[in-house]
Design a protein around this motif. Structure first.
Motif, PDB file in Angstrom:
ATOM      1  N   TRP A  68      30.364  77.764  47.597  1.00  0.00           N
ATOM      2  CA  TRP A  68      31.752  77.919  47.191  1.00  0.00           C
ATOM      3  C   TRP A  68      32.612  78.367  48.369  1.00  0.00           C
ATOM      4  CZ3 TRP A  68      32.857  75.548  43.011  1.00  0.00           C
ATOM      5  CH2 TRP A  68      31.920  75.471  41.966  1.00  0.00           C
ATOM      6  N   GLN A 106      36.385  76.448  46.020  1.00  0.00           N
ATOM      7  CA  GLN A 106      36.239  74.995  46.110  1.00  0.00           C
ATOM      8  C   GLN A 106      34.788  74.650  46.368  1.00  0.00           C
ATOM      9  OE1 GLN A 106      38.258  73.219  49.444  1.00  0.00           O
ATOM     10  NE2 GLN A 106      38.360  71.204  48.468  1.00  0.00           N
ATOM     11  N   SER A 107      34.273  73.608  45.701  1.00  0.00           N
ATOM     12  CA  SER A 107      32.875  73.203  45.850  1.00  0.00           C
ATOM     13  C   SER A 107      32.690  72.462  47.167  1.00  0.00           C
ATOM     14  CB  SER A 107      32.468  72.300  44.680  1.00  0.00           C
ATOM     15  OG  SER A 107      31.190  71.754  44.905  1.00  0.00           O
ATOM     16  N   LEU A 140      39.321  80.029  48.230  1.00  0.00           N
ATOM     17  CA  LEU A 140      40.694  79.558  48.406  1.00  0.00           C
ATOM     18  C   LEU A 140      41.696  80.661  48.109  1.00  0.00           C
ATOM     19  CD1 LEU A 140      40.542  75.998  46.777  1.00  0.00           C
ATOM     20  CD2 LEU A 140      40.256  76.615  49.179  1.00  0.00           C
ATOM     21  N   PRO A 154      34.540  68.246  46.954  1.00  0.00           N
ATOM     22  CA  PRO A 154      35.780  68.894  47.396  1.00  0.00           C
ATOM     23  C   PRO A 154      36.925  68.777  46.377  1.00  0.00           C
ATOM     24  CG  PRO A 154      34.814  67.606  49.172  1.00  0.00           C
ATOM     25  CD  PRO A 154      34.051  67.267  47.949  1.00  0.00           C
ATOM     26  N   ASP A 155      36.830  67.806  45.468  1.00  0.00           N
ATOM     27  CA  ASP A 155      37.901  67.669  44.480  1.00  0.00           C
ATOM     28  C   ASP A 155      37.763  68.671  43.334  1.00  0.00           C
ATOM     29  OD1 ASP A 155      35.540  66.085  43.756  1.00  0.00           O
ATOM     30  OD2 ASP A 155      36.706  65.524  41.976  1.00  0.00           O
ATOM     31  N   ILE A 197      37.658  72.401  41.929  1.00  0.00           N
ATOM     32  CA  ILE A 197      38.087  73.772  42.198  1.00  0.00           C
ATOM     33  C   ILE A 197      37.828  74.595  40.956  1.00  0.00           C
ATOM     34  CG2 ILE A 197      40.085  75.237  42.701  1.00  0.00           C
ATOM     35  CD1 ILE A 197      41.251  72.929  44.276  1.00  0.00           C
ATOM     36  N   LYS A 234      42.361  66.265  41.676  1.00  0.00           N
ATOM     37  CA  LYS A 234      41.944  67.658  41.622  1.00  0.00           C
ATOM     38  C   LYS A 234      41.373  67.924  40.242  1.00  0.00           C
ATOM     39  CE  LYS A 234      43.940  72.328  41.960  1.00  0.00           C
ATOM     40  NZ  LYS A 234      45.193  73.066  42.245  1.00  0.00           N
TER      41      LYS A 234
END
Length: 411
Positions: free
Chosen positions: A200, A215-216, A203, A220-221, A223, A115
Motif C-alpha cells: 500500500w 493506493q495498491s 496518499l 494503481p487504479d 485506492i 479510479k
C-alpha cells in the motif's frame, strides 16, 4: 307491499348491473395493484435497508454522498447490475462499499476504471430496539485477517489499526495525487481507522503518519479509504469531513461521473417475470393483453339476442332423415348425380301449379314458348352437364328461376 315483494325488491337493488359492474372494476383494480406492488416490492424495501451502501439513509450508509454529488452537478449512478456485465471505463470513478463478509474475488470481478475507490467497513451495527429504522454501534468489526482476505486481490497483507476514543485528526497529502490538498483538518472521528502494509502506497496520512488513504501497488487504479466515516452519512454531517471525503473521492477525475456499487451489499437487481412484463419492451404486449381482456369482459356483459336452447344430440323425425341422407350423399360425393332428379321435380312442380295432371314434354315446350322462357330441353341439358357441387348449385338456381318464370310467380 307484501314481505315477498319487499324481499324481491331488496334483492334486485342489491344485485343491480351497476353494483356488479362496480364490484368487478374494484376487483380488477385491486388485482392489478397487487400484481404491480408484488413485482416491485424488493425495490420498495431497499429504502428501508440500513446497511452500509449508497441507497441507505442510516448512519453508516452513503446516501448523503450521492445527494451531495448530485447537488454539485456531478453525474451519479447507483449500480445494481452484475459486475460481469459491466464494461471497463477509463473515465469513470467507481465506489465499492463492501462488508466484512464480502470476499476478495467479488472486488476483483469489477472491470478497471479511471479510479476505483474501495471504502472499508468499520462498524458492527445492530438495530435500535426503541427507535425504528435506526442503528446502534455494536463495536468495531475490522481485523487484520478480515482486511487481508478482503483486499487480497490488491495486496498480500493488510494491517488495520484504530486510534483510541474520539479525536479530530489532521490529514496531509503524502503521494503526488494529494500533494496540493494541503492540510485537511477533520471533524470528530470515533476511533479513526487506518491501514498499513508493504503493498500500500500512502496518499493521505494523519498527523501520526498512519495511512488513511492508500493506493495498491498491484492495481494503481485501486485506492482504499480506510475510514468510512469520511464519506458516510454520519461523517459528512461535519463540513470538514465532507470536504475531505470529496477530495478523496475526487469526482472530477472521471468525465463519466461517479458510480456507487450496491451489488456487494446484496442489492443486485433481479429480473422476475412480473418486472419483465411491466417494463419495455414487454410492456406493450402486456398492455395489449390487458386491453383484449377488457374488451372480452365488455363483450360478456351484454348478450346479443335470446339464449339459444341446446338441441338434441340425435335429431328425430323427417328433418333428421333428410339431414342424414344429405350427409351421406355429400360424403359420397354424389351431389352432381342428383341433377336429373331435381329437373324432374321442378317440372312436376310447374305442372301442379298450372293444374296439369303430369309434366308432359310437349306441353312444357308450348308453355315455355308462351311464357318466353328457356325451353325445358335446354335447361335440362345444362343441369346434366354439372360435374361438381358448385356447378350443381348454379344449375339449381337457374332451375328455380325458370320455375318462377313458367308459373308467373315472379309477378
Amino acid at each position: 307491499m307484501s314481505a315477498a315483494a319487499e324481499a324481491r325488491q331488496a334483492k334486485a337493488a342489491t344485485f343491480s348491473p351497476r353494483t356488479v359492474l362496480a364490484l368487478v372494476l374494484v376487483g380488477i383494480v385491486s388485482f392489478a395493484s397487487l400484481a404491480v406492488l408484488s413485482a416491485y416490492a424488493p425495490e420498495m424495501r431497499i429504502s428501508q435497508d440500513t446497511g452500509g451502501h449508497a441507497l441507505s439513509s442510516s448512519a453508516v450508509g452513503f446516501r448523503g454522498a450521492v445527494i451531495l454529488l448530485e447537488e454539485m452537478g456531478t453525474p451519479v449512478e447507483v449500480n445494481r447490475q452484475d459486475p460481469r456485465r459491466l464494461q471497463a471505463d477509463p473515465e469513470l470513478v467507481r465506489v465499492l462499499t463492501p462488508g466484512w463478509k464480502t470476499e476478495g474475488k467479488d472486488l476483483a470481478a469489477f472491470p478497471r476504471a479511471e479510479k476505483t475507490l474501495v471504502v472499508l467497513p468499520k462498524w458492527r451495527t445492530a438495530r435500535d430496539p426503541i427507535r425504528a429504522g435506526r442503528l446502534r454501534k455494536a463495536g468495531l468489526g475490522a481485523s487484520a485477517a478480515q482486511a487481508t482476505a478482503l483486499l487480497a486481490p490488491f495486496a498480500d497483507r493488510t494491517e488495520v489499526a484504530h486510534r483510541k476514543g474520539v479525536s479530530r485528526p489532521r490529514l496531509h497529502g503524502v503521494g503526488a495525487a494529494f500533494a496540493g490538498a494541503g492540510e485537511l483538518p477533520l471533524g470528530e472521528i470515533d476511533r479513526l481507522q487506518t491501514i498499513s502494509g508493504p503493498d500500500w502506497i500512502p496518499l493521505l496520512a494523519d498527523e501520526l503518519g498512519r495511512t488513511v488513504v492508500g493506493q495498491s501497488r498491484r492495481r494503481p487504479d485501486v485506492i482504499v479509504l480506510a475510514d468510512p466515516d469520511l464519506l458516510n452519512n454520519q461523517g459528512i454531517d461535519s463540513l470538514a469531513n465532507a470536504r475531505a471525503g470529496l477530495i478523496v473521492l475526487d469526482p472530477q477525475a472521471g468525465k463519466n461521473g461517479v458510480s456507487f456499487d450496491v451489488t456487494l451489499n446484496g442489492l443486485k437487481q433481479g429480473r422476475s417475470i412480473g418486472r419483465t412484463l411491466l417494463e419495455p419492451p414487454w410492456l406493450a404486449a402486456t398492455l395489449c393483453a390487458v386491453a383484449a381482456a377488457l374488451l372480452l369482459g365488455l363483450h360478456a356483459l351484454a348478450r346479443f339476442g335470446p339464449a339459444r336452447e341446446r338441441g338434441r344430440a340425435v335429431a328425430l323425425g323427417k328433418r333428421a332423415l333428410v339431414d342424414n341422407s344429405a350427409g351421406l350423399v355429400r360424403m359420397a360425393g354424389r351431389e352432381p348425380e342428383m341433377a336429373a332428379d331435381y329437373v324432374a321435380l321442378i317440372k312436376s312442380l310447374i305442372a301442379r301449379a298450372a293444374g296439369a295432371e303430369r309434366a308432359d314434354e310437349a306441353w312444357l315446350e308450348e308453355l315455355a314458348r308462351l311464357r318466353g322462357a328457356v325451353p325445358p330441353a335446354e335447361i335440362a341439358a345444362e343441369a346434366g352437364r354439372a360435374k361438381t357441387r358448385d356447378e350443381l348449385l348454379a344449375a339449381a338456381r337457374k332451375l328455380h328461376d325458370w320455375r318462377l318464370e313458367m308459373t308467373r310467380e315472379r309477378h
